[in-house]
Design a protein around this motif. Structure first.
Motif, PDB file in Angstrom:
ATOM      1  N   ILE A   7       0.834  -1.197   0.000  1.00 61.22           N
ATOM      2  CA  ILE A   7       0.000   0.000   0.000  1.00 61.22           C
ATOM      3  C   ILE A   7       0.872   1.252   0.000  1.00 61.22           C
ATOM      4  O   ILE A   7       0.608   2.225  -0.721  1.00 61.22           O
ATOM      5  N   VAL A   8       1.927   1.205   0.797  1.00 59.14           N
ATOM      6  CA  VAL A   8       2.831   2.358   0.893  1.00 59.14           C
ATOM      7  C   VAL A   8       3.761   2.413  -0.311  1.00 59.14           C
ATOM      8  O   VAL A   8       4.004   3.478  -0.880  1.00 59.14           O
ATOM      9  N   LEU A   9       4.290   1.262  -0.721  1.00 62.73           N
ATOM     10  CA  LEU A   9       5.245   1.231  -1.827  1.00 62.73           C
ATOM     11  C   LEU A   9       4.608   1.646  -3.150  1.00 62.73           C
ATOM     12  O   LEU A   9       5.309   2.030  -4.092  1.00 62.73           O
ATOM     13  N   ALA A  10       3.292   1.582  -3.223  1.00 61.93           N
ATOM     14  CA  ALA A  10       2.607   2.047  -4.425  1.00 61.93           C
ATOM     15  C   ALA A  10       2.780   3.550  -4.623  1.00 61.93           C
ATOM     16  O   ALA A  10       2.614   4.067  -5.731  1.00 61.93           O
ATOM     17  N   GLN A  11       3.124   4.238  -3.536  1.00 65.39           N
ATOM     18  CA  GLN A  11       3.352   5.685  -3.587  1.00 65.39           C
ATOM     19  C   GLN A  11       4.854   6.003  -3.625  1.00 65.39           C
ATOM     20  O   GLN A  11       5.292   7.043  -3.126  1.00 65.39           O
ATOM     21  N   LEU A  12       5.628   5.105  -4.218  1.00 64.29           N
ATOM     22  CA  LEU A  12       7.088   5.223  -4.186  1.00 64.29           C
ATOM     23  C   LEU A  12       7.616   6.541  -4.758  1.00 64.29           C
ATOM     24  O   LEU A  12       8.539   7.121  -4.185  1.00 64.29           O
ATOM     25  N   PRO A  13       7.101   7.050  -5.877  1.00 65.22           N
ATOM     26  CA  PRO A  13       7.632   8.332  -6.383  1.00 65.22           C
ATOM     27  C   PRO A  13       7.533   9.468  -5.373  1.00 65.22           C
ATOM     28  O   PRO A  13       8.479  10.251  -5.209  1.00 65.22           O
ATOM     29  N   ALA A  14       6.397   9.566  -4.662  1.00 67.16           N
ATOM     30  CA  ALA A  14       6.239  10.612  -3.651  1.00 67.16           C
ATOM     31  C   ALA A  14       7.191  10.384  -2.485  1.00 67.16           C
ATOM     32  O   ALA A  14       7.751  11.342  -1.921  1.00 67.16           O
ATOM     33  N   ILE A  15       7.393   9.118  -2.131  1.00 73.22           N
ATOM     34  CA  ILE A  15       8.301   8.793  -1.035  1.00 73.22           C
ATOM     35  C   ILE A  15       9.738   9.173  -1.382  1.00 73.22           C
ATOM     36  O   ILE A  15      10.472   9.719  -0.566  1.00 73.22           O
ATOM     37  N   VAL A  16      10.129   8.888  -2.625  1.00 76.07           N
ATOM     38  CA  VAL A  16      11.481   9.234  -3.067  1.00 76.07           C
ATOM     39  C   VAL A  16      11.686  10.748  -3.051  1.00 76.07           C
ATOM     40  O   VAL A  16      12.741  11.239  -2.626  1.00 76.07           O
ATOM     41  N   ARG A  17      10.688  11.501  -3.486  1.00 77.91           N
ATOM     42  CA  ARG A  17      10.796  12.970  -3.451  1.00 77.91           C
ATOM     43  C   ARG A  17      10.927  13.456  -2.015  1.00 77.91           C
ATOM     44  O   ARG A  17      11.746  14.342  -1.726  1.00 77.91           O
ATOM     45  N   GLY A  18      10.128  12.912  -1.120  1.00 77.73           N
ATOM     46  CA  GLY A  18      10.220  13.313   0.277  1.00 77.73           C
ATOM     47  C   GLY A  18      11.558  12.971   0.885  1.00 77.73           C
ATOM     48  O   GLY A  18      12.136  13.765   1.647  1.00 77.73           O
ATOM     49  N   ALA A  19      12.094  11.788   0.539  1.00 77.86           N
ATOM     50  CA  ALA A  19      13.414  11.393   1.036  1.00 77.86           C
ATOM     51  C   ALA A  19      14.489  12.331   0.512  1.00 77.86           C
ATOM     52  O   ALA A  19      15.440  12.686   1.229  1.00 77.86           O
ATOM     53  N   GLY A  20      14.354  12.751  -0.742  1.00 79.73           N
ATOM     54  CA  GLY A  20      15.322  13.685  -1.321  1.00 79.73           C
ATOM     55  C   GLY A  20      15.327  15.023  -0.603  1.00 79.73           C
ATOM     56  O   GLY A  20      16.391  15.594  -0.343  1.00 79.73           O
ATOM     57  N   VAL A  21      14.137  15.518  -0.272  1.00 79.79           N
ATOM     58  CA  VAL A  21      14.047  16.778   0.474  1.00 79.79           C
ATOM     59  C   VAL A  21      14.671  16.626   1.851  1.00 79.79           C
ATOM     60  O   VAL A  21      15.418  17.506   2.311  1.00 79.79           O
ATOM     61  N   THR A  22      14.400  15.506   2.520  1.00 83.74           N
ATOM     62  CA  THR A  22      14.971  15.261   3.844  1.00 83.74           C
ATOM     63  C   THR A  22      16.493  15.252   3.802  1.00 83.74           C
ATOM     64  O   THR A  22      17.162  15.911   4.609  1.00 83.74           O
ATOM     65  N   ILE A  23      17.045  14.507   2.851  1.00 85.67           N
ATOM     66  CA  ILE A  23      18.508  14.397   2.757  1.00 85.67           C
ATOM     67  C   ILE A  23      19.134  15.734   2.394  1.00 85.67           C
ATOM     68  O   ILE A  23      20.176  16.123   2.946  1.00 85.67           O
ATOM     69  N   ILE A 165       6.053  19.655  10.783  1.00 84.35           N
ATOM     70  CA  ILE A 165       5.044  20.444  11.493  1.00 84.35           C
ATOM     71  C   ILE A 165       4.800  21.783  10.799  1.00 84.35           C
ATOM     72  O   ILE A 165       3.690  22.323  10.846  1.00 84.35           O
ATOM     73  N   ILE A 166       5.823  22.324  10.134  1.00 87.59           N
ATOM     74  CA  ILE A 166       5.634  23.583   9.406  1.00 87.59           C
ATOM     75  C   ILE A 166       5.458  23.318   7.914  1.00 87.59           C
ATOM     76  O   ILE A 166       5.743  24.180   7.093  1.00 87.59           O
ATOM     77  N   THR A 167       5.029  22.119   7.594  1.00 87.71           N
ATOM     78  CA  THR A 167       4.667  21.678   6.239  1.00 87.71           C
ATOM     79  C   THR A 167       5.839  21.645   5.264  1.00 87.71           C
ATOM     80  O   THR A 167       5.638  21.847   4.063  1.00 87.71           O
ATOM     81  N   VAL A 168       7.051  21.407   5.757  1.00 86.85           N
ATOM     82  CA  VAL A 168       8.162  21.137   4.848  1.00 86.85           C
ATOM     83  C   VAL A 168       7.904  19.773   4.209  1.00 86.85           C
ATOM     84  O   VAL A 168       7.673  18.793   4.914  1.00 86.85           O
ATOM     85  N   PRO A 169       7.927  19.673   2.871  1.00 86.38           N
ATOM     86  CA  PRO A 169       7.561  18.419   2.205  1.00 86.38           C
ATOM     87  C   PRO A 169       8.641  17.348   2.288  1.00 86.38           C
ATOM     88  O   PRO A 169       9.054  16.772   1.277  1.00 86.38           O
ATOM     89  N   GLU A 170       9.125  17.069   3.500  1.00 80.87           N
ATOM     90  CA  GLU A 170      10.146  16.038   3.665  1.00 80.87           C
ATOM     91  C   GLU A 170       9.474  14.686   3.891  1.00 80.87           C
ATOM     92  O   GLU A 170       8.255  14.564   3.794  1.00 80.87           O
ATOM     93  N   LEU A 171      10.257  13.677   4.208  1.00 81.26           N
ATOM     94  CA  LEU A 171       9.744  12.309   4.206  1.00 81.26           C
ATOM     95  C   LEU A 171       8.686  12.069   5.265  1.00 81.26           C
ATOM     96  O   LEU A 171       7.697  11.370   5.017  1.00 81.26           O
ATOM     97  N   THR A 172       8.854  12.635   6.455  1.00 84.32           N
ATOM     98  CA  THR A 172       7.879  12.400   7.522  1.00 84.32           C
ATOM     99  C   THR A 172       6.499  12.909   7.130  1.00 84.32           C
ATOM    100  O   THR A 172       5.491  12.213   7.320  1.00 84.32           O
ATOM    101  N   LEU A 173       6.433  14.111   6.567  1.00 83.86           N
ATOM    102  CA  LEU A 173       5.149  14.658   6.136  1.00 83.86           C
ATOM    103  C   LEU A 173       4.557  13.823   5.002  1.00 83.86           C
ATOM    104  O   LEU A 173       3.354  13.522   5.001  1.00 83.86           O
ATOM    105  N   THR A 174       5.408  13.426   4.067  1.00 80.45           N
ATOM    106  CA  THR A 174       4.933  12.639   2.919  1.00 80.45           C
ATOM    107  C   THR A 174       4.383  11.291   3.353  1.00 80.45           C
ATOM    108  O   THR A 174       3.269  10.899   2.965  1.00 80.45           O
TER     109      THR A 174
END
Length: 222
Positions: A7-23, A165-174
């Protein structure tokens, strides 16, 4: 209830973008924090008593208050003093300032740990303060501050989760949004924990490798 990671891995592109922002925020924030912390440490060491105490109070406040409160004050309170930032710049600035307080103490302790005899010998041969910092303090301090600096980098990495919490589109929010939309809270949190664990392990390995490579430059007080 079933544990279905698909269910989560189906959203992999969004997860990768969030991980990129986090890193990206983590790397640039840590670099900025280390650089700012170094200049604060140098200023406290070579400035007058007034500036040393002023910087000491600021560092004490930053280290004594939670990052969550600091980022709230910066993002929501900044417009009151004319500082209106988007979520990503606010998160990057907040992480840099928060980390700089800790890095300044790491570098200050590293400076203090360098044997005084080495500095006195450099002064005797006529080296300037800038030359002493570049040729004596920095090389000898590097090995001393590397382990706590890596540990501080790991701490800042985990603090990036607060930026959601301040809506930064990083991995936790995504991942949290995906969990809410798909009702897959356990799966999303498991994936988030796995990501941070892997990043911590990689950082630790890189730090250990750097420490091994630099060990040949270790100085001893003999």
């Amino acid at each position: 209830m079933t544990f279905d990671t698909h269910i989560v891995l189906a959203q992999l592109p969004a997860i990768v973008r969030g991980a990129g922002v986090t890193i990206a925020i983590w790397i640039f924030g840590t670099m900025a924090a280390a650089l700012l912390g170094f200049f604060v440490a140098v200023a406290r060491r070579y400035s007058g008593l007034a500036l040393d105490r002023t910087l000491g109070v600021i560092v004490g406040i930053l280290r004594g208050t939670p990052f969550l409160i600091q980022i709230f004050l910066l993002y929501y309170g900044g417009p009151l003093i004319g500082l209106s930032l988007d979520p990503v710049p606010a998160g990057l600035l907040g992480l840099s300032i928060y980390g700089a307080a800790y890095f300044s103490e790491i570098f200050r302790s590293g400076f203090a740990a360098v044997p005084k005899g080495h500095i006195e010998a450099a002064e005797c041969v006529g080296l300037s303060q800038a030359q002493i910092i570049r040729r004596i303090l920095l090389p000898e301090m590097t090995m001393l501050v590397l382990p706590p600096s890596v540990n501080m980098a790991v701490i800042l990495m985990k603090e990036t989760a607060i930026l959601s919490i301040i809506t930064v589109p990083e991995l936790t929010l995504t991942v949290s949004a995906i969990g809410s939309q798909q009702y897959a809270f356990v799966e999303s949190l498991f994936l988030l924990a796995l990501f941070y664990w892997a990043l911590v392990e990689i950082t630790g390995k890189v730090g250990h490798l750097a420490e091994t490579k630099l060990s040949r430059f270790r100085f001893f007080n003999v």
